[in-house]
Design an enzyme around this catalytic site. Sequence first.
Site, PDB file in Angstrom:
ATOM      1  CE1 TYR A 180       0.910  -0.235   4.405  1.00 24.56           C
ATOM      2  CE2 TYR A 180      -0.036   1.911   4.338  1.00 24.56           C
ATOM      3  CZ  TYR A 180       0.769   0.665   5.220  1.00 24.56           C
ATOM      4  OH  TYR A 180       1.114   1.288   6.260  1.00 24.56           O
ATOM      5  NE  ARG A 214       6.999   3.968   0.543  1.00 24.67           N
ATOM      6  CZ  ARG A 214       6.684   5.079   1.607  1.00 24.67           C
ATOM      7  NH1 ARG A 214       7.697   5.077   2.436  1.00 24.67           N
ATOM      8  NH2 ARG A 214       5.294   5.283   1.781  1.00 24.67           N
ATOM      9  NE  ARG A 271      -6.308 -19.738   3.974  1.00 30.87           N
ATOM     10  CZ  ARG A 271      -5.378 -20.849   4.745  1.00 30.87           C
ATOM     11  NH1 ARG A 271      -5.610 -21.928   4.372  1.00 30.87           N
ATOM     12  NH2 ARG A 271      -4.612 -19.972   5.613  1.00 30.87           N
ATOM     13  CE  LYS A 313       2.954   3.073   3.373  1.00 33.30           C
ATOM     14  NZ  LYS A 313       3.230   3.062   4.702  1.00 33.30           N
ATOM     15  CD  GLU A 359       9.756   1.568  10.610  1.00 31.33           C
ATOM     16  OE1 GLU A 359       9.778   2.424   9.855  1.00 31.33           O
ATOM     17  OE2 GLU A 359       9.533   0.089  10.185  1.00 31.33           O
ATOM     18  CG  LEU A 399       8.104   2.295   4.861  1.00 27.61           C
ATOM     19  CD1 LEU A 399       7.871   1.036   4.092  1.00 27.61           C
ATOM     20  CD2 LEU A 399       6.997   3.077   5.025  1.00 27.61           C
TER      21      LEU A 399
HETATM   22  N1  PDD Z   1       2.866   5.008   7.235  1.00 26.19           N
HETATM   23  N2  PDD Z   1       7.353   3.531   8.906  1.00 26.19           N
HETATM   24  C1  PDD Z   1       6.411   3.087   8.976  1.00 26.19           C
HETATM   25  C2  PDD Z   1       6.349   1.750   9.716  1.00 26.19           C
HETATM   26  C3  PDD Z   1       5.196   3.439   8.229  1.00 26.19           C
HETATM   27  O1  PDD Z   1       4.121   2.752   8.178  1.00 26.19           O
HETATM   28  C4  PDD Z   1       5.145   4.789   7.839  1.00 26.19           C
HETATM   29  C5  PDD Z   1       4.029   5.303   7.001  1.00 26.19           C
HETATM   30  C6  PDD Z   1       6.660   5.440   7.511  1.00 26.19           C
HETATM   31  C7  PDD Z   1       6.526   6.889   7.099  1.00 26.19           C
HETATM   32  O2  PDD Z   1       6.730   6.695   5.464  1.00 26.19           O
HETATM   33  P1  PDD Z   1       6.195   7.772   4.755  1.00 26.19           P
HETATM   34  O3  PDD Z   1       7.021   9.026   5.079  1.00 26.19           O
HETATM   35  O4  PDD Z   1       6.511   7.338   3.327  1.00 26.19           O
HETATM   36  O5  PDD Z   1       4.799   8.013   5.029  1.00 26.19           O
HETATM   37  C8  PDD Z   1       7.508   4.751   8.415  1.00 26.19           C
HETATM   38  C9  PDD Z   1       1.758   5.476   6.800  1.00 26.19           C
HETATM   39  C10 PDD Z   1       1.452   6.794   6.731  1.00 26.19           C
HETATM   40  C11 PDD Z   1       0.233   4.672   7.175  1.00 26.19           C
HETATM   41  O6  PDD Z   1       0.642   3.303   7.360  1.00 26.19           O
HETATM   42  O7  PDD Z   1      -0.571   5.238   7.325  1.00 26.19           O
END
Ligand code: PDD
Length: 286
Positions: free
Chosen positions: A33, A52, A101, A150, A182, A206
Amino acid sequence: MSRTVYVNGEYLPEEDAKISIFDRGFLMADAVYEVTSVLDGKLIDFEGHAVRLKRSLDELEMAEPCTKDELLAIHRKLVADNGIVEGLVYLQVTRGSDGDRDFVFPSEDTPPSIVLFTQNKPGLADSPAAKKGAKIISIEDIRWGRRDIKTVQLLYPSMGKMMAKKAGCDDAWLVEDGHVTEGTSNNAYFVKDGVIVTRPLSNDILHGITRKAVLRMAAEAQLKIEERLFTIEEAQGADEAFTTSASAFVMPVVEIDGVALGEGTPGPIATRLREIYLDESLKAAI
Ligand code: PDD
């Protein structure tokens, strides 16, 4: 009012949107996503998110559902049709379904599923939460080893957010082998003696699109950056801290595991970076 959403080539009212119960995104979290923010009705860093997405799909040998130009057109139409001035566009691509499945991937001619929807978030830029700053708890990072992809495997991050909420806090930072990886849905930083410290890129975190932009803007503003491992104790002794993400931009952190940072209010560097990020991103928005 019902949103217009996008599912596999069609724009539909949200109540009419359907995905198969055999879809691998639903059964196996076999899906990736992106979340792109919208300010002033325009997309922030669409290019970064598109690049990405392609990388996530490639790493999982998943087919691209459409071209980048088509993706941009879908984003723009949803933002326009739903009248989004400030908010988010959520995009998910799954490995689709061949009607049953099975742990084995479906045959290569199985089309991926693609879903997009908008989230209206008035006040995203002028956020009361950012003025207050976030209180953080630390928890063990027990996620899988490819956090650079992601994927929609968000159960543990979601549990982490709930643990924080139960503790009267706003979010959790994840810790592996004694070092912060993170946040549950953001990248993590602290600032000590004017130096911004954050974990280097690897499969452990990420590769945040906001991280990349903020580090570039920090360097342009002559701020010092160190990409290295750090502990919760080190961050607790910092002058200030913050997180970055597409959904909250630069979010000051004012407390970690009950220890207030600096004055216990958003720090000057986080506040400045938030302003620079919003300003620059809006100028480059499409
Ligand atoms: N999340 N690390 C993780 C685990 C994340 O899920 C996200 C983003 C980030 C930051 O990435 P970016 O700057 O590209 O948004 C870092 C999104 C916003 C979400 O899951 O809603």
